[in-house]
Design an enzyme around this catalytic site. Structure first.
Site, PDB file in Angstrom:
ATOM      1  N   CYS A  66      33.352  36.801  48.585  1.00  0.00           N
ATOM      2  CA  CYS A  66      33.557  36.914  50.010  1.00  0.00           C
ATOM      3  C   CYS A  66      32.432  37.705  50.646  1.00  0.00           C
ATOM      4  CB  CYS A  66      34.888  37.608  50.305  1.00  0.00           C
ATOM      5  SG  CYS A  66      36.271  36.980  49.327  1.00  0.00           S
ATOM      6  N   ARG A  78      36.214  34.613  53.414  1.00  0.00           N
ATOM      7  CA  ARG A  78      36.696  34.312  52.066  1.00  0.00           C
ATOM      8  C   ARG A  78      36.125  33.028  51.485  1.00  0.00           C
ATOM      9  NH1 ARG A  78      42.577  32.512  49.601  1.00  0.00           N
ATOM     10  NH2 ARG A  78      42.177  33.305  47.507  1.00  0.00           N
ATOM     11  N   SER A  83      37.388  31.019  48.379  1.00  0.00           N
ATOM     12  CA  SER A  83      38.604  31.039  47.554  1.00  0.00           C
ATOM     13  C   SER A  83      38.290  30.728  46.099  1.00  0.00           C
ATOM     14  CB  SER A  83      39.620  30.024  48.094  1.00  0.00           C
ATOM     15  OG  SER A  83      39.896  30.273  49.461  1.00  0.00           O
ATOM     16  N   ILE A  84      38.601  31.688  45.204  1.00  0.00           N
ATOM     17  CA  ILE A  84      38.342  31.535  43.781  1.00  0.00           C
ATOM     18  C   ILE A  84      39.621  31.765  42.967  1.00  0.00           C
ATOM     19  CG2 ILE A  84      37.009  32.375  41.807  1.00  0.00           C
ATOM     20  CD1 ILE A  84      35.270  31.021  43.900  1.00  0.00           C
ATOM     21  N   ILE A  85      40.361  32.828  43.281  1.00  0.00           N
ATOM     22  CA  ILE A  85      41.592  33.179  42.570  1.00  0.00           C
ATOM     23  C   ILE A  85      42.744  33.222  43.565  1.00  0.00           C
ATOM     24  CG2 ILE A  85      42.775  35.013  41.278  1.00  0.00           C
ATOM     25  CD1 ILE A  85      40.103  35.767  40.060  1.00  0.00           C
ATOM     26  N   ASN A 127      34.862  42.315  48.408  1.00  0.00           N
ATOM     27  CA  ASN A 127      33.905  41.273  48.038  1.00  0.00           C
ATOM     28  C   ASN A 127      33.620  41.406  46.555  1.00  0.00           C
ATOM     29  OD1 ASN A 127      31.688  39.517  47.762  1.00  0.00           O
ATOM     30  ND2 ASN A 127      30.252  41.043  48.521  1.00  0.00           N
ATOM     31  N   GLY A 128      33.973  40.406  45.750  1.00  0.00           N
ATOM     32  CA  GLY A 128      33.668  40.458  44.324  1.00  0.00           C
ATOM     33  C   GLY A 128      34.769  39.893  43.460  1.00  0.00           C
ATOM     34  N   VAL A 162      16.336  23.807  37.595  1.00  0.00           N
ATOM     35  CA  VAL A 162      15.304  23.293  38.495  1.00  0.00           C
ATOM     36  C   VAL A 162      13.936  23.527  37.869  1.00  0.00           C
ATOM     37  CG1 VAL A 162      16.653  23.612  40.609  1.00  0.00           C
ATOM     38  CG2 VAL A 162      15.192  25.475  39.775  1.00  0.00           C
ATOM     39  N   SER A 174      25.284  33.309  34.987  1.00  0.00           N
ATOM     40  CA  SER A 174      23.829  33.397  34.911  1.00  0.00           C
ATOM     41  C   SER A 174      23.440  34.519  33.960  1.00  0.00           C
ATOM     42  CB  SER A 174      23.251  33.628  36.312  1.00  0.00           C
ATOM     43  OG  SER A 174      21.851  33.455  36.327  1.00  0.00           O
TER      44      SER A 174
END
Length: 608
Positions: free
Chosen positions: A2, A48, A50-52, A73-74, A280, A353
């Protein structure tokens, strides 16, 4: 993932309008929904992604009696464990999000909440009874947090462009930061390019009460080598990394993985048990890692998505990238991250990553310097100093000149991080403004002071963990991924992984043959040896080639002779850098790029 923005401002009347403008500036960080909390004193805003708990995870979130209000955020990777502990203590949860453990955790533990967390985060919690604002930034600075505290006004956000929307914030260039940037290629201190706007350092929290701001550190990586065999450390690294990778996969949406030809991202991709990797590259084969990534993806049974970045695409994207970056960053790899994030965002919302492995396990080639030059440094300092002075006064270049000059300096005098673009003398020579910027060695000194009794390699790692990692590596990772509403997670930068990495003896980190020695052996358990032992490239970009071509030479020259350039730089000095590079007298590509990125950034934030 977020974005958060807000302010404490008792005088401002139109709080709702101002907050709306602020959070609209960071819609790219959270395009799925928004939320806000406003009272007579504060305004807390939220965007937001939305992930969880996709249905019920909207913010702000509150504790049971609405005393505490959270915007966050996180991701908190151990939230289920913390949640159960809090339920056992009598707390009642309204959602299944990781976010809610923060507001109940603060209610239960106070600032000690931070010692319980495993994740990446910035958040604020407003206590409407005590009229206190509490906020924190994660252990490594994976997530950004900026703030402005002048007079009786406190404004904060995940991005500077949001803070600039507050009518009480004046937009003025910080020329001291410009001078530091010319050396480091990023802004290395808590100051930003905007006067009055600062960065909350990694692993710090703040408390704002009665307009008094206190900032405290809550965690610090400590290198403390332990005894053990190479095999024991290799097994420990592999076990811990696999557990971290799985912890970083917690999500209600699909997770992908960035993949270059290097060992770091290859290690993560080989262990994450996902379906998609993203790569890339460029037309020039020397700067193209796609074939390596495709080969590895086929071997581990994962589909690889790739993109060739054309020179036209690369150069056209530069102004937009500097806008998203908030502050100028002269790392050419940021553009590759922008395009690989764009590619990934078409398929997934979350990617893993490989950032952080080099700093933790000793991966940069420059870390070999103290070992490779150990024999020369056994010469008496008087001899090395004489040779250094002789080499420096000679008017011509020769192979080994820089080696002799550096050979008389301590690690504190010769290493400020992975980038050292303009020396203090060189930056004064090209600047057209006078600043009060300190020397780069004053910037690094507080960190070196913390590790005075460590070996030179460990000192270099410690410095990079505090400056280069947060200021360059993680800055571009966050800003370039969030520009495409993509959440980027870094399994190497995990508390449990750090606990292992900081115990590894130097001989297992770096030797005369290789960097990240023990970690490469751990990676080798999961992938072909050729990949595990491959020399680090890290999204290589052919800027030194492009700057010799007429098209791009003339484009940069146009900027170097502009009114903006002449305001801050001696234009004739810039043209000399450019011409000497084009004529192959010296490789000035990094210096040219550093100035050029500033000028593009300046045009985005001040020129329009």
């Amino acid at each position: 993932m977020c974005g958060i923005s807000g302010f404490v401002d008792r005088q401002l009347e139109n709080k709702n309008d101002v907050l709306l403008k602020m959070i609209n500036q960071i819609t790219h960080r959270g395009p799925d929904s928004s939320g806000q909390y406003i009272d007579d004193t504060v305004a807390l805003g939220f965007r937001r992604l939305s992930i969880i708990d996709l249905a019920d995870g909207a913010q702000p979130l509150y504790n049971e009696d609405n005393r505490y209000t959270l915007t966050f955020n996180g991701e908190i990777y151990n939230y289920k464990h913390i949640r159960q502990r809090l339920i056992d203590k009598g707390h009642t949860f309204k959602t299944n999000t990781d976010s809610e453990v923060l507001v109940h955790g603060y209610e239960e533990f106070g600032t000690d909440l931070l010692s319980h967390l495993r994740g990446m985060f910035t958040f604020v919690i407003w206590d409407n009874v005590e009229q206190v604002l509490f906020g924190a930034r994660d252990f490594f600075g994976i997530k950004p947090f900026y703030y402005y505290h002048v007079d009786d006004r406190f404004v904060y956000s995940s991005e500077i462009k949001s803070i600039l929307e507050h009518p009480g914030v004046k937009k003025v260039l910080n020329e001291d930061t410009l001078e530091q940037y010319l050396t480091f290629q990023y802004s290395p201190t808590t100051d930003t390019f905007f006067e009055g706007i600062k960065k909350l350092p990694p692993a710090h929290f703040f408390i704002l009460k009665d307009n008094q701001l206190s900032i405290n550190r809550y965690w610090e990586p400590i290198f403390n080598e332990k005894d053990g065999t190479l095999e024991e450390f290799v097994d420990l690294i592999d076990t811990t990394m696999k557990e971290s990778i799985q912890a970083h996969k917690v999500s209600d949406v699909e997770v992908g993985c960035f993949l270059s030809s290097g060992v770091d991202s290859s290690y993560v991709a080989s262990c994450f048990n996902g379906d998609k990797t993203f790569t890339v590259g460029f037309d020039n084969e020397q700067y193209n890692e796609i074939s390596y990534a495709k080969e590895l993806s086929e071997q581990i049974g994962i589909e690889n998505y790739d993109k060739i970045i054309t020179p036209e695409e690369y150069w056209d994207a530069l102004p937009k990238i500097q806008y998203f970056m908030d502050e100028p960053l002269a790392d050419p790899a940021a553009v590759a991250l922008y395009f690989v994030s764009e590619l990934a965002s078409k398929h997934v919302k979350v990617v893993l990553s490989g950032e952080g492995a080099d700093e933790l396990f000793g991966g940069y080639n420059i870390y070999k310097e103290p070992i490779d030059n150990a024999r020369y440094r056994k010469l008496p300092i008087t001899i090395r100093t004489f040779l250094a002075k002789l080499a420096s006064i000679l008017p011509f270049s020769f192979k080994g000149k820089n080696f002799l000059i550096r050979g008389a300096k301590t690690i504190e005098e010769r290493f400020i991080g992975n980038a050292y673009i303009f020396s203090p003398e060189e930056r004064k020579q090209i600047l057209n403004v006078q600043t009060t910027a300190s020397s780069p060695f004053e910037v690094t000194k507080p960190f070196y002071n913390k590790v005075t009794n460590k070996e030179d390699v460990t000192k270099m790692q410690y410095l990079d963990m505090h400056l280069w990692l947060a200021g360059d590596i993680l800055l571009k990772a966050d800003k370039m991924s969030m520009a495409h509403s993509l959440e980027l997670r870094v399994p190497f930068l995990d508390k449990e992984v750090v606990n292992v990495a900081t115990k590894i003896p130097l001989k297992y980190r770096i030797n005369t043959e290789n960097t990240k020695y023990a970690m490469r052996l751990a990676a080798n358990k999961n992938m072909p040896t050729s990949t595990a032992n491959k020399k680090k490239l890290g999204f290589p970009v052919p800027i030194r080639v492009w700057l010799k071509e007429d098209l791009y030479y003339n484009l940069v020259k146009e900027h170097f002779t502009s009114l903006i350039a002449k305001k801050y730089f001696k234009s004739e000095e810039l043209i000399k850098l450019l011409d000497d590079h084009k004529n192959s007298k010296v490789d000035n590509s990094r210096k040219i790029w550093t100035v050029f990125m500033f000028l593009l950034w300046y045009n985005e934030y001040f020129g329009k």
